[in-house]
Motif scaffolding. Sequence first.
Motif, PDB file in Angstrom:
ATOM      1  N   VAL A   1       0.903  -1.204  -0.009  1.00  8.69           N
ATOM      2  CA  VAL A   1      -0.016   0.036   0.102  1.00  8.69           C
ATOM      3  C   VAL A   1       0.832   1.110  -0.011  1.00  8.69           C
ATOM      4  O   VAL A   1       1.913   1.393   0.653  1.00  8.69           O
ATOM      5  CB  VAL A   1      -0.896   0.065   1.157  1.00  8.69           C
ATOM      6  CG1 VAL A   1      -1.822   1.304   1.295  1.00  8.69           C
ATOM      7  CG2 VAL A   1      -2.018  -1.216   1.148  1.00  8.69           C
ATOM      8  N   SER A   2       0.657   2.142  -0.715  1.00 11.84           N
ATOM      9  CA  SER A   2       1.377   3.434  -0.834  1.00 11.84           C
ATOM     10  C   SER A   2       1.247   4.237   0.161  1.00 11.84           C
ATOM     11  O   SER A   2       0.048   4.077   1.014  1.00 11.84           O
ATOM     12  CB  SER A   2       1.040   4.170  -2.451  1.00 11.84           C
ATOM     13  OG  SER A   2      -0.182   4.920  -2.047  1.00 11.84           O
ATOM     14  N   GLU A   3       1.642   5.513   0.057  1.00 16.69           N
ATOM     15  CA  GLU A   3       1.410   6.238   1.340  1.00 16.69           C
ATOM     16  C   GLU A   3       0.058   6.869   1.460  1.00 16.69           C
ATOM     17  O   GLU A   3      -0.237   7.230   2.471  1.00 16.69           O
ATOM     18  CB  GLU A   3       2.348   7.549   1.333  1.00 16.69           C
ATOM     19  CG  GLU A   3       2.257   8.619   0.165  1.00 16.69           C
ATOM     20  CD  GLU A   3       3.048   8.582  -1.057  1.00 16.69           C
ATOM     21  OE1 GLU A   3       3.808   9.324  -1.260  1.00 16.69           O
ATOM     22  OE2 GLU A   3       3.135   7.510  -1.728  1.00 16.69           O
ATOM     23  N   MET A   4      -0.632   7.085   0.339  1.00 15.51           N
ATOM     24  CA  MET A   4      -1.775   7.308   0.148  1.00 15.51           C
ATOM     25  C   MET A   4      -2.884   6.412   0.416  1.00 15.51           C
ATOM     26  O   MET A   4      -4.238   6.666   0.288  1.00 15.51           O
ATOM     27  CB  MET A   4      -2.181   7.928  -1.290  1.00 15.51           C
ATOM     28  CG  MET A   4      -1.264   9.387  -1.779  1.00 15.51           C
ATOM     29  SD  MET A   4      -1.064  10.589  -0.406  1.00 15.51           S
ATOM     30  CE  MET A   4      -2.894  11.199  -0.480  1.00 15.51           C
ATOM     31  N   GLY A   5      -2.283   5.335   0.798  1.00 16.30           N
ATOM     32  CA  GLY A   5      -3.320   4.335   1.252  1.00 16.30           C
ATOM     33  C   GLY A   5      -4.017   3.577  -0.065  1.00 16.30           C
ATOM     34  O   GLY A   5      -4.655   2.681  -0.029  1.00 16.30           O
TER      35      GLY A   5
END
Lengths: 610, 410
Positions: free
Chosen positions: A50-54
């Motif tokens: 999952v990226s930092e933006m979810g």
Amino acid sequence: MDFEEIGLVAGLEIHQQLDTACKLFCGCPTRIRPVEEHNGEFYRYLRATVSEMGTIDRAAEEEMKHIRRFRYLAYDSTCLVENDDEPPLPLNGEALEIALQISRSFGMTPIEQVHVMRKLVIDGSNTSGFQRTALVAVGGVLPNGGRVESICLEEEAAQRVEDACFSLDRLGIPLVEITTSPCLYTPEAVQETAAYIGMVLRSTGRVKRGIGTIRQDLNVSIRDGARVEIKGVQELDLLAEVVRREVRRQQELLAIRDELRSRRASVDEEPIEVTGLFRESGSAILKRAKVVLAVRLRGFAGLVGREIQPGRRFGSELSDYAKRCGVGGIFHTDELPAYGVTTEEVQALRAAVAAGEQDAVVIVAADSTKALCAIRQVIRRARLAFECVPEETRRMLEGGSSAYMRPLPGAARMYPETDVLSVTITPERWASVQAPELLVDRAERYVREYALSPATADQLVHSSMLPLFDRAVAAGVPPALAARTVLSTMKELSRDGVAIEAVGEEQVLAVLAGVRDGRAAKEAVPDLLQAIAGGATVEEALASLAPVVDPGDLRALVERVVQERISFVQERKMGALGPLMGVVMAEVRGSVDGKYLSELLRKALREALE
Amino acid sequence: MGLIPGDRVACTVGTTELSGTYITDRDGMHVVKLDSGYNIGVDPRRVILLERGRPAEQPDMDVVQDPSLPELAIISTGGTIASRIDYRTGAVTSQFTAADILRAIPGLAEIARFRTHVLATILSENMTPALWQEMARAVHDVIAEGVAGVIVTHGTDTMSYSAAALAFMLQSPVPVVFVGSQRSADRPSSDNVMNGICAAAAAVSELGEVTVVMHGTPSDDRCAIHRATRVRKLHTSRRDAFRSVESAPIGYVDYPSRTVSLADEAVRRGTRPLSLDDRLEPECGLLQFYPGMDPALIDVFSGYAGLVVAGTGLGHVSTACIERLGALVDAGTTVVMTSQCLYGRVCDRVYDTGRDLLAAGVIEGATMLPEVALVKLMCVLGRTRNRHEVVRLMQADMAGEILGRTPHGL
């Protein structure tokens, strides 16, 4: 075609492997190995994180549709870093140096503090699930006025052996990625620019050569179309054709869009299971399938089968999307009945989904999870046909057409490589970086300084023998002899079946030095190389093929030959020169320069005739 | 005006204008994440603020737990198994709600329901005996409350110390499974998913003892279940760094099938009643002998309650060191001899130096790994200072640490 009229804009991403001693983040050699030499293997799964933006990167998510078990082959020339079982070593300084040289060639500005990033790639080609990459310099210029946006230093991915099996020998070889701005407006400009950039890269003398060591990715769009990235064009000569075919594909997709809109076409929301219809089918795939799902594409009749590139139909695009779920492909009514499917089965299929003559029906066959995933992909791609050309990453097919790989990756795919420290490029370090002499400039210099013909000079600078030529000339060998030896003699010997590859650079240099020192005639070079290829040492070859002849002895020898054939000489006068040259050359067995010998003989003849 | 992480900024590199997000400062440079995703370090004089950043929204994901599944407890000590990278700063942070863990390892929700407890958020090299005690109490309490098994997430460096400590302090009727990951959880290739799934499978299995569950091979094919007192981290970075020393693992969990197979020696669920003895004497040391070691170094441990020596071979130190060890024993320190060979049994009855060590009052540590002997000595000295009782306990098997027979295979 007027490419300006249709708004063609293209950019290039060129990936070039560097010829460094070690890989980018470990001490392994940058050597490609035959697959059968692997001495270990292991298996891994990769999953999108999952990226930092979810959110999960859309390209990564697409790869996750079909979870695969990847098999990796290891060698005695690979280590735990390639296995993703050890943290990386610091960024390879030699590779950075080369990247800076190239930056200098394009007039770029280096980044003050270079940070290594992880670019999410979960197609299995990187054991870690990411490719390490660092932005090194920005702001370059091209001779045609276009711009080089950036140079990145990256690690090469593992080589796919087949399907989900990868070879680790290539993983981690340093490569530079040169990205141009979207500044190219014709297919020819794309090809010319790629050739120019390739020339600049080879000018460093520190890049790898041969098939697969340089790869071009293309970004292409036309007005109302979309940015499409086509990966992995290995042949420079195909670039323009790839651009032309992509232009055509986008034009066809836009035409299909307009036609769909005017037909008021639509795509059904949900697939319908039609497994039962094919229980007795002549198509083995459909008969054996656990589940067959169908979707009605209203108003699509004839368009699914429409050709959009040589060898590619709109149906091929639907099929590519479906294949991401692990199915082999799709069937559609524009191509049926065929493949063992009967007219009756097609009628039953049309009836089952209430499809009329104007409609098309697409079916997929697989187990229930894969089939559902695949038919949803078909529905998704069919819907996109109403809107636009989708932004995609595609891979080049043989001949220059392309197939869908995944969506264009988003910004969510990049995050810091926390295991590698940043590298500061100080003004002092940058000041010490010299741009290499460009090969085109070098060719001109060879014409000027060495009196080589422009054709020979051009051939030389593009030859892999260039370093050998330079070393020979630096050692005092006449340039013409050095050029002829590396460009012609060695090639001819090879063509004649001589194992010239067994002769090392040092041995070639020693032979040329023998000529330089008067120990052999330049005419003897082929025989000397052949003897060495046959196993003789350089000294043995020089001794047996080119016995040293004292200038006094030589004069005596020439006079003897003339006296022995004095009646022939008196009959032919100076016309005896040619035939007697052959006799004298045979006597000295190539150990004396022909020009010198011919002078001697001419003088002896004149004296005898007087 | 100072920049705050997340601010939109513009910067110049040569004549090129670039825009991005300010991340942090590193070695005098502003680190900017460009819109392309690349980070670069730029001289602060060439960075200008465009717009204040908005704090990143923390995405929330509802996690549905299946009430028909057995309940497991996850006790976290700060391992990276469920950590998440802060993409703006590049720092790795531990995440620890049940939702965080289930999001990091989605397959867990098919195996059990979970309750979670954060005991600590530390790197495992900062672990202490006091935390082992807290860990033992926390595990005891959740078992008393009826969970079907306990998973302890732990940094891998000192995981085997903690696991051994729990094995000595706690008798458990249910599985207590230590798990960690060797490769960070933010990478797609992390071993955290497979290790986590296998740990959960082991925690709902028929096991009934304290174990370590980690990769069994370099491949993602199976995890080994190690007895807590026989396991050691034997590689700095490989996934399969954990090995059972001088004994086979007591079981395996196949992946992705999650099939658990247990050896006959594995203690089965329900065999032992729940009990806790969390007394501990932390004033114990571990000293590795080496050729030429200054005997005076031994004096550093004077006043300690206990000292474990990792001697050479069968369990030896130099003649010069024996006298100092004898003095320590005479002053009341319990000294236990183990071997840096790791494999095999200590026997101080073969050579003179060995016999002299026994005469000096040093206790043979049998087949105990040096660090396991240390942890055990802390527990034993926490319970009794009676010399005879200490000797008896150190030489008796408490939790599988002493092998009755030394296997002939190496």
